[in-house]
Motif scaffolding. Structure first.
Motif, short mmCIF file in Angstrom:
data_model
loop_
_atom_site.label_atom_id
_atom_site.label_comp_id
_atom_site.label_asym_id
_atom_site.label_seq_id
_atom_site.Cartn_x
_atom_site.Cartn_y
_atom_site.Cartn_z
N ASP A 745 31.56 -14.95 -7.13
CA ASP A 745 30.66 -16.03 -7.56
C ASP A 745 30.09 -16.77 -6.34
N THR A 748 27.47 -14.55 -4.82
CA THR A 748 26.26 -14.57 -5.66
C THR A 748 25.45 -15.83 -5.42
N ASP A 762 19.38 -6.09 -2.94
CA ASP A 762 18.74 -5.65 -4.18
C ASP A 762 18.01 -4.32 -3.98
N TRP A 779 34.77 -4.91 -6.23
CA TRP A 779 33.51 -5.13 -6.94
C TRP A 779 32.34 -4.64 -6.11
N TYR A 781 28.15 -4.79 -5.74
CA TYR A 781 26.94 -5.51 -6.14
C TYR A 781 25.94 -4.50 -6.69
N ASP A 784 20.11 -7.63 -8.67
CA ASP A 784 19.72 -8.67 -9.62
C ASP A 784 20.87 -9.63 -9.94
N ALA A 786 23.96 -9.14 -10.25
CA ALA A 786 24.99 -8.59 -11.14
C ALA A 786 25.99 -7.78 -10.32
N TRP A 787 27.22 -7.71 -10.85
CA TRP A 787 28.30 -6.96 -10.20
C TRP A 787 28.88 -5.94 -11.17
N GLN A 788 29.48 -4.92 -10.60
CA GLN A 788 30.18 -3.91 -11.40
C GLN A 788 31.49 -3.61 -10.70
#
Length: 799
Positions: A745, A748, A762, A779, A781, A784, A786-788
């Protein structure tokens, strides 16, 4: 003369010219060269879109040939998992495309891109005269004089605009007319006096619609090679200083005048072809399926590297002792320091090393001993905050003597090289230089080492500023407790002879200079008793028996110089001798490891010899092979062999209240590392456009850069010998994987605040991973904001 307001079309031409200039990366002079991202102007595009654009304007690919990826697929280095993971991130417009289709495509060679022809190219096809080469030679002959940094004995006028200077030169240069371009001198002489008027006239003459200007203007600047990058550098400096510079737009006007003259002469046979070219330029460049496939294969190669890095980070770390360290040593985050840090920690388990940017948080403009030149020892993304010098009241007499000596040497050198005296000098004095030639040939020439007096802030800083600076730096280093008796602040540089690109081997975070000045300044700052007392009130307690010393790591020989006379301390004499012993042992280990990679080096002594060999085109590998950046506590990587391919920045997010340090890391060191990584990437995948060419053919021009042979375009980027050992690539072209141990967080939030940094991630010029509390890659990136999870990404790719 009545002033005419520009029409909307004319304003559009100027806007297109300004945009074209921003598509060109800057090129720093040789004496202060720094790594530059050659794709800086395409940061808002992804790799495939950049490939489509640069393929059109320069005929270069931004990925490796297909056989490079296919060989790694066949060997198992790139697995089906890597290919599937890359496919899962592929653009939807590619259509139905599966793993087997991707592997089949990798096995088939793809056609290299072809640039759209310029008028000069079409004229060459029509006439049989190589006009592009002719143009490059004539422009280079003028530009070498215009950009001269003091190398030329007879300097060209530089007190006017580039366009005006070139026009004065070209209107008297009959070489183009002798070569077959009729009336060129008169054409230039009769051209408008303002560059913008030239651009408008030529755009109208060539019947260029507004939508064609984008890539056509970009292409013309690309044809000028490194010269247009030199002009872009002037604009970069102007922007930094809040001024303006029109050199690059002048270059575009000059190049357009050549196009116009050739078009007038060959208009009849090439008109139809030219109309087709204009139509192609009028369509925005878009990646085709083949370019997309190349980008996917590149992503898969990077997945393979990230998988290996994840495995390394999961391996157990070397245990650290809880007692007071034997010694602490802070090094630059440069990948070459990783090898030395690992070696140093291995010779004594009580040693703690730290990684921090090589300018050590001190962005200084420094005047060396007996010099009035201000050297910007800081990342090019920053501006100087303080000034320093190496001369005090006690060195005034020595300074004056050195200046007299330097003037005598300059006068003697000018006499040796002057047009009238040079031949007589060689005839009379040539035999005297035989011993010097033999000495150099047998590697007895030693490179100079820093001998300047102790640097000092000039003007001096007040106590509060000193304390604020010290606190900010120590917190940014996550070095706020558990200080050893001896703490080394170790900058780095490279000592080589007869190497035009020597400054590129120094610290990229110090403006192409070595990091000794910054390290020595910081050591003095942290030894100041008033500063220490103030730091104690801010909960940073430095023990009374702790001594900070500046040092310099020579990355060519892996020797470390201690500047112990800067802060003499009898009570630390034993600690300093111990440090010298440990550093010597670590240097031996590092040289032995590096000798295994250097061609022609089979033992430790061979590495030292290379620094004195004036014929050595590969004195060291510098940052070749760089592939990752890790910002985490050292215990996450301690004892793990990262092969000298990783930037290591010490960072403890639990000490970073408000995440100000994290923001600093992501907006400065990470960006600098990306420039380094992408310079090596560009010099490897697109050496024609972004590489320095063959060192064996280099001639230094104006002190600004190098050309291959006796003229032509300036060659930017890294020489081929910096990325290739003669048989194989040494640099594996991979975009940098950035791993940060911090809450995602917080990462981000910083990306939200810094659009330019976010664009790098990006558009996947950099890959971003968040490490968990164990230092594992948890994790990824996804773009946009968002993370996965890495585990979820693995399951998706294999399902």
């Amino acid at each position: 003369m009545t002033h005419v307001h520009p029409t909307d079309q004319q304003a559009g031409v100027l806007d297109a010219a300004a945009a074209a200039v921003l598509n060109i990366p800057p090129l720093w002079p040789l004496d202060s060269s720094v790594a530059v991202n050659p794709f800086l102007g395409q940061a808002q595009l992804d790799l495939a879109s950049t490939g489509a654009r640069l393929g059109r304007v320069a005929g270069v690919s931004v990925t490796m040939p297909r056989h490079w990826y296919h060989a790694r697929i066949v060997s198992g280095e790139i697995t089906d998992h890597d290919l599937s993971a890359a496919l899962s991130r592929a653009p939807a417009e590619l259509g139905p495309f599966d793993l087997e289709a991707l592997k089949t495509a990798a096995a088939k060679p793809s056609l290299p891109p072809e640039a759209l022809p310029t008028v000069a190219d079409l004229a060459a096809d029509t006439s049989g005269i190589d006009w592009p080469a002719f143009l490059a030679e004539r422009f280079g002959a003028w530009a070498a004089a215009y950009f001269d940094q003091g190398q030329a004995l007879w300097a060209a006028p530089q007190d006017t605009s580039a366009y005006a200077a070139w026009r004065a030169f070209a209107s008297r240069d009959l070489t183009p007319e002798i070569g077959g371009l009729k009336g060129f001198a008169a054409h230039v002489n009769n051209a408008p006096e303002k560059a913008e008027d030239v651009m408008n006239r030529v755009v109208e003459r060539l019947d260029l619609p507004p939508q064609a200007l984008d890539t056509y203007f970009h292409q013309l600047l690309m044809t000028l090679g490194g010269w247009s990058q030199c002009a872009r550098y002037r604009l970069w400096n102007a922007d930094q200083n809040g001024t303006s510079d029109s050199t690059a737009q002048d270059f575009l006007a000059i190049r357009l005048l050549w196009e116009e003259a050739l078009f007038i002469q060959y208009q009849t046979p090439l008109k139809e072809q030219w109309q087709a070219v204009v139509a192609s330029h009028s369509v925005p460049p878009e990646p085709d399926p083949e370019t997309q496939i190349d980008a996917i294969l590149q992503d898969a190669a990077e997945c393979s590297s990230q998988r290996a890095l994840a495995a390394t980070l999961k391996a157990p770390s070397a245990a650290t002792q809880g007692t007071r360290p034997t010694m602490q040593a802070a090094f630059c985050i440069d990948v070459r320091s990783e090898v030395f840090r690992r070696s140093l920690e291995s010779v004594d388990s009580g040693i703690r090393t730290h990684g921090f940017a090589g300018f050590f948080g001190l962005p200084v403009a420094h005047r060396r001993f007996a010099s009035d030149l201000s050297e910007l020892r800081l990342p090019v993304l920053l501006t100087p905050a303080v000034s320093s010098c190496a001369t005090g009241a006690e060195e005034v007499d020595a300074d004056l003597r050195s200046r007299y000596t330097a003037r005598a040497v300059r006068a003697w050198n000018r006499f040796k090289l002057a047009a009238v005296s040079s031949f007589a000098f060689v005839e009379a004095a040539g035999p005297i230089y035989v011993s010097k030639l033999l000495s150099s040939a047998f590697h007895r020439t030693s490179a100079s080492v820093p001998k300047d007096p102790v640097p000092r802030f000039d003007p001096p800083l007040d106590e509060k500023t000193l304390a604020d600076t010290a606190e900010k730096i120590l917190r940014a280093m996550s070095l706020t407790r558990d200080f050893a008796r001896l703490v080394l602040m170790t900058g780095h540089g490279a000592q080589v002879v007869n190497n035009a690109h020597a400054s590129a081997l120094h610290c990229g975070a110090c403006g192409g200079y070595s990091g000794d000045v910054n390290a020595r300044l910081l050591a003095q700052l942290l030894n100041d008793q008033g500063v220490r007392q103030e730091l104690a009130t801010r909960h940073i307690v430095i023990p009374e028996d702790t001594l900070f010393l500046g040092a310099l790591h020579d990355t060519t020989t892996d020797a470390v110089i201690l500047f112990d006379t800067d802060n003499p301390s009898e009570e630390h004499s034993a600690d300093i001798e111990m440090a010298r012993t440990l550093l010597t042992r670590a240097g031996s280990l590092s040289r032995t490891e590096r000798a295994l990679r250097l061609p022609g080096a089979s033992k430790e002594q061979d590495v030292i010899k290379r620094s004195r060999d004036w014929s050595e085109v590969r004195p060291e590998w510098a940052l070749a092979g760089c592939k990752a950046f890790i910002a985490a506590p050292r215990q996450r990587t301690q004892g793990k062999n990262l092969e000298g391919r990783t930037f290591l920045h010490d960072y403890d997010w639990q000490q970073d209240e408000g995440f100000g340090v994290l923001e600093l890391i992501m907006t400065a060191p990470v960006v600098v590392a990306s420039w380094i990584s992408l310079q090596y990437f560009g010099s490897t995948v697109a050496p024609k456009a972004f590489g320095g060419g063959n060192k064996l053919l280099h001639n230094v021009v104006g002190g600004m850069g190098v050309v291959e042979g006796n003229g032509g375009v300036l060659r930017p980027g890294l020489p081929w010998q910096s990325v290739h050992d003669g048989e194989h690539l040494v640099h594996e072209p991979l975009r940098l994987s950035v791993c940060i141990e911090a809450p995602k967080d917080a990462i981000t939030h910083i990306l939200e605040q810094h659009a330019n940094v976010r664009a790098l991630f990006d558009n996947r010029w950099l890959h971003l991973f968040a490490l968990d509390e164990k230092g594992h890659m948890a994790w990824r990136y996804a773009g946009d904001l968002a993370w996965q999870s890495v585990e979820a990404a693995t399951n998706t790719a294999t399902s």
